[in-house]
Design a protein around this motif. Structure first.
Motif, PDB file in Angstrom:
ATOM      1  N   MET A  98       0.827  -1.208   0.000  1.00  0.00           N
ATOM      2  CA  MET A  98       0.000   0.000   0.000  1.00  0.00           C
ATOM      3  C   MET A  98       0.867   1.267   0.000  1.00  0.00           C
ATOM      4  O   MET A  98       1.809   1.380   0.780  1.00  0.00           O
ATOM      5  CB  MET A  98      -0.906  -0.002   1.234  1.00  0.00           C
ATOM      6  CG  MET A  98      -1.901   1.139   1.277  1.00  0.00           C
ATOM      7  SD  MET A  98      -2.825   1.131   2.857  1.00  0.00           S
ATOM      8  CE  MET A  98      -1.845   2.299   3.811  1.00  0.00           C
ATOM      9  N   GLN A  99       0.544   2.206  -0.886  1.00  0.00           N
ATOM     10  CA  GLN A  99       1.231   3.493  -0.929  1.00  0.00           C
ATOM     11  C   GLN A  99       0.696   4.379   0.191  1.00  0.00           C
ATOM     12  O   GLN A  99      -0.457   4.787   0.163  1.00  0.00           O
ATOM     13  CB  GLN A  99       1.017   4.165  -2.282  1.00  0.00           C
ATOM     14  CG  GLN A  99       1.856   3.598  -3.410  1.00  0.00           C
ATOM     15  CD  GLN A  99       3.342   3.851  -3.196  1.00  0.00           C
ATOM     16  OE1 GLN A  99       4.109   2.922  -2.982  1.00  0.00           O
ATOM     17  NE2 GLN A  99       3.759   5.103  -3.248  1.00  0.00           N
ATOM     18  N   LYS A 100       1.517   4.681   1.161  1.00  0.00           N
ATOM     19  CA  LYS A 100       1.068   5.437   2.325  1.00  0.00           C
ATOM     20  C   LYS A 100       1.124   6.940   2.062  1.00  0.00           C
ATOM     21  O   LYS A 100       2.043   7.432   1.414  1.00  0.00           O
ATOM     22  CB  LYS A 100       1.909   5.056   3.543  1.00  0.00           C
ATOM     23  CG  LYS A 100       1.747   3.590   3.927  1.00  0.00           C
ATOM     24  CD  LYS A 100       2.686   3.202   5.044  1.00  0.00           C
ATOM     25  CE  LYS A 100       2.451   1.758   5.463  1.00  0.00           C
ATOM     26  NZ  LYS A 100       2.670   0.805   4.343  1.00  0.00           N
ATOM     27  N   THR A 101       0.133   7.639   2.598  1.00  0.00           N
ATOM     28  CA  THR A 101       0.075   9.100   2.437  1.00  0.00           C
ATOM     29  C   THR A 101       0.603   9.812   3.682  1.00  0.00           C
ATOM     30  O   THR A 101       0.845  11.007   3.647  1.00  0.00           O
ATOM     31  CB  THR A 101      -1.379   9.541   2.219  1.00  0.00           C
ATOM     32  OG1 THR A 101      -2.144   9.312   3.421  1.00  0.00           O
ATOM     33  CG2 THR A 101      -2.017   8.784   1.061  1.00  0.00           C
ATOM     34  N   GLN A 102       0.726   9.066   4.791  1.00  0.00           N
ATOM     35  CA  GLN A 102       1.113   9.579   6.099  1.00  0.00           C
ATOM     36  C   GLN A 102       0.072  10.529   6.682  1.00  0.00           C
ATOM     37  O   GLN A 102       0.345  11.282   7.620  1.00  0.00           O
ATOM     38  CB  GLN A 102       2.507  10.209   6.068  1.00  0.00           C
ATOM     39  CG  GLN A 102       3.567   9.191   5.703  1.00  0.00           C
ATOM     40  CD  GLN A 102       4.964   9.594   6.106  1.00  0.00           C
ATOM     41  OE1 GLN A 102       5.173  10.452   6.952  1.00  0.00           O
ATOM     42  NE2 GLN A 102       5.958   8.959   5.504  1.00  0.00           N
ATOM     43  N   ASP A 103      -1.152  10.469   6.122  1.00  0.00           N
ATOM     44  CA  ASP A 103      -2.323  11.067   6.760  1.00  0.00           C
ATOM     45  C   ASP A 103      -3.006   9.919   7.505  1.00  0.00           C
ATOM     46  O   ASP A 103      -3.475   8.968   6.872  1.00  0.00           O
ATOM     47  CB  ASP A 103      -3.257  11.658   5.702  1.00  0.00           C
ATOM     48  CG  ASP A 103      -4.574  12.170   6.285  1.00  0.00           C
ATOM     49  OD1 ASP A 103      -4.949  11.769   7.413  1.00  0.00           O
ATOM     50  OD2 ASP A 103      -5.248  12.950   5.619  1.00  0.00           O
ATOM     51  N   VAL A 151       2.065  12.271   9.523  1.00  0.00           N
ATOM     52  CA  VAL A 151       2.189  11.633  10.848  1.00  0.00           C
ATOM     53  C   VAL A 151       2.791  10.233  10.648  1.00  0.00           C
ATOM     54  O   VAL A 151       2.071   9.230  10.630  1.00  0.00           O
ATOM     55  CB  VAL A 151       0.823  11.552  11.571  1.00  0.00           C
ATOM     56  CG1 VAL A 151       1.022  11.030  13.000  1.00  0.00           C
ATOM     57  CG2 VAL A 151       0.127  12.902  11.585  1.00  0.00           C
ATOM     58  N   PRO A 152       4.103  10.150  10.470  1.00  0.00           N
ATOM     59  CA  PRO A 152       4.734   8.837  10.237  1.00  0.00           C
ATOM     60  C   PRO A 152       4.591   7.883  11.419  1.00  0.00           C
ATOM     61  O   PRO A 152       4.673   6.663  11.246  1.00  0.00           O
ATOM     62  CB  PRO A 152       6.197   9.191   9.976  1.00  0.00           C
ATOM     63  CG  PRO A 152       6.388  10.539  10.590  1.00  0.00           C
ATOM     64  CD  PRO A 152       5.085  11.247  10.447  1.00  0.00           C
ATOM     65  N   GLU A 153       4.357   8.425  12.622  1.00  0.00           N
ATOM     66  CA  GLU A 153       4.193   7.557  13.790  1.00  0.00           C
ATOM     67  C   GLU A 153       2.998   6.612  13.628  1.00  0.00           C
ATOM     68  O   GLU A 153       3.029   5.471  14.106  1.00  0.00           O
ATOM     69  CB  GLU A 153       4.013   8.393  15.060  1.00  0.00           C
ATOM     70  CG  GLU A 153       5.199   9.253  15.426  1.00  0.00           C
ATOM     71  CD  GLU A 153       5.197  10.608  14.730  1.00  0.00           C
ATOM     72  OE1 GLU A 153       6.082  11.426  15.057  1.00  0.00           O
ATOM     73  OE2 GLU A 153       4.321  10.838  13.874  1.00  0.00           O
ATOM     74  N   PHE A 154       1.966   7.082  12.951  1.00  0.00           N
ATOM     75  CA  PHE A 154       0.792   6.239  12.744  1.00  0.00           C
ATOM     76  C   PHE A 154       1.140   5.039  11.868  1.00  0.00           C
ATOM     77  O   PHE A 154       0.770   3.906  12.174  1.00  0.00           O
ATOM     78  CB  PHE A 154      -0.339   7.040  12.094  1.00  0.00           C
ATOM     79  CG  PHE A 154      -1.536   6.195  11.753  1.00  0.00           C
ATOM     80  CD1 PHE A 154      -2.425   5.800  12.733  1.00  0.00           C
ATOM     81  CD2 PHE A 154      -1.760   5.778  10.445  1.00  0.00           C
ATOM     82  CE1 PHE A 154      -3.520   4.996  12.433  1.00  0.00           C
ATOM     83  CE2 PHE A 154      -2.849   4.967  10.135  1.00  0.00           C
ATOM     84  CZ  PHE A 154      -3.739   4.583  11.126  1.00  0.00           C
ATOM     85  N   ASN A 155       1.870   5.297  10.785  1.00  0.00           N
ATOM     86  CA  ASN A 155       2.262   4.200   9.897  1.00  0.00           C
ATOM     87  C   ASN A 155       3.166   3.202  10.603  1.00  0.00           C
ATOM     88  O   ASN A 155       3.068   1.988  10.358  1.00  0.00           O
ATOM     89  CB  ASN A 155       2.947   4.745   8.648  1.00  0.00           C
ATOM     90  CG  ASN A 155       2.019   5.632   7.824  1.00  0.00           C
ATOM     91  OD1 ASN A 155       2.303   6.798   7.627  1.00  0.00           O
ATOM     92  ND2 ASN A 155       0.907   5.084   7.349  1.00  0.00           N
ATOM     93  N   ALA A 156       4.028   3.697  11.485  1.00  0.00           N
ATOM     94  CA  ALA A 156       4.899   2.804  12.249  1.00  0.00           C
ATOM     95  C   ALA A 156       4.065   1.872  13.122  1.00  0.00           C
ATOM     96  O   ALA A 156       4.351   0.672  13.237  1.00  0.00           O
ATOM     97  CB  ALA A 156       5.870   3.614  13.107  1.00  0.00           C
ATOM     98  N   LYS A 157       3.003   2.411  13.724  1.00  0.00           N
ATOM     99  CA  LYS A 157       2.137   1.571  14.562  1.00  0.00           C
ATOM    100  C   LYS A 157       1.374   0.553  13.709  1.00  0.00           C
ATOM    101  O   LYS A 157       1.151  -0.577  14.143  1.00  0.00           O
ATOM    102  CB  LYS A 157       1.163   2.446  15.352  1.00  0.00           C
ATOM    103  CG  LYS A 157       1.835   3.224  16.463  1.00  0.00           C
ATOM    104  CD  LYS A 157       0.910   3.463  17.646  1.00  0.00           C
ATOM    105  CE  LYS A 157       1.701   4.001  18.825  1.00  0.00           C
ATOM    106  NZ  LYS A 157       0.884   4.118  20.052  1.00  0.00           N
TER     107      LYS A 157
END
Length: 209
Positions: free
Chosen positions: A54-59, A123-129
């Motif tokens: 999945m291509q992440k938007t970091q939103d 918000v890269p922290e969300f993707n990390a989680k």
């Protein structure tokens, strides 16, 4: 006197030695199936491959919606397999409940994605989680003693699948910025926590060890 005692003890020892030993070949022991041969694990791996690509938007809201759509579709695919191949009435009812609820939620996710543009700041922290949750789910799957019994394996793996959805939803509540997705996250947590309790109760009643 010693000779009289020796022979009964010897007879008892020989009798015990002749009893069948308890080993993995016994008919009442737990049977396991190779994970690569398990139909649900194949479906889980296909879902994971899709989510990893999945291509992440970091939103957080946008990425939550995109990933949860894939995650829900994975649960639906597994539930459809349970309906096709399962035998237990309770598990088949659970599968139908999952399909009905998660198809409705996919419609909500689609509606959100069609009208929402990813927002800043990132918000890269969300993707990390999200990634941590996926890794925990697959590790939990790999630790499961899969049996080849459709109903039992469906219940086991759906517990792990639901826990991952709950963790993703908790991350959305922490980092999300839209009321629509935060409300959906709340609903997912409430529904799937209850379903985990039902799945675990069924597994305890049907455990194979």
């Amino acid at each position: 006197m010693k000779k009289i005692l020796r022979f009964p003890l010897l007879a008892a020892f020989l009798a015990l030695a002749s009893l069948p030993s308890c080993n993995k070949d016994d008919s009442d022991s737990l049977k396991v199936q190779a994970h690569d041969d398990n139909v649900f694990m194949k479906q889980m791996h296909a879902m994971m491959d899709q989510m990893m690509a999945m291509q992440k938007t970091q939103d957080p809201d946008h990425d939550f919606a995109m990933m949860m759509k894939m995650h829900h579709q994975g649960a639906i695919t597994m539930s459809q397999e349970e309906l096709r191949s399962g035998k237990d009435a309770d598990m088949k009812q659970m599968a139908q409940t999952i399909i009905t609820k998660q198809q409705a939620e996919i419609q909500q996710l689609d509606a959100f994605l069609s009208s929402h543009t990813p927002q800043q700041p990132a918000v890269p922290e969300f993707n990390a989680k999200q990634m941590e949750s996926m890794q925990r789910m697959m590790q939990a799957n790999d630790l499961r003693p899969l049996t080849g019994d459709i109903d039992f394996d469906f219940a086991q793996l759906m517990v792990d699948h639901h826990r991952s959805a709950i963790e993703n939803s908790q991350a959305e509540l922490e980092y999300g910025r839209t009321a629509t997705m935060k409300t959906l996250a709340h609903n997912i947590i409430d529904d799937q926590e209850m379903e985990i309790k039902d799945l675990q109760a069924w597994l305890l009643a049907h455990k194979k060890y």
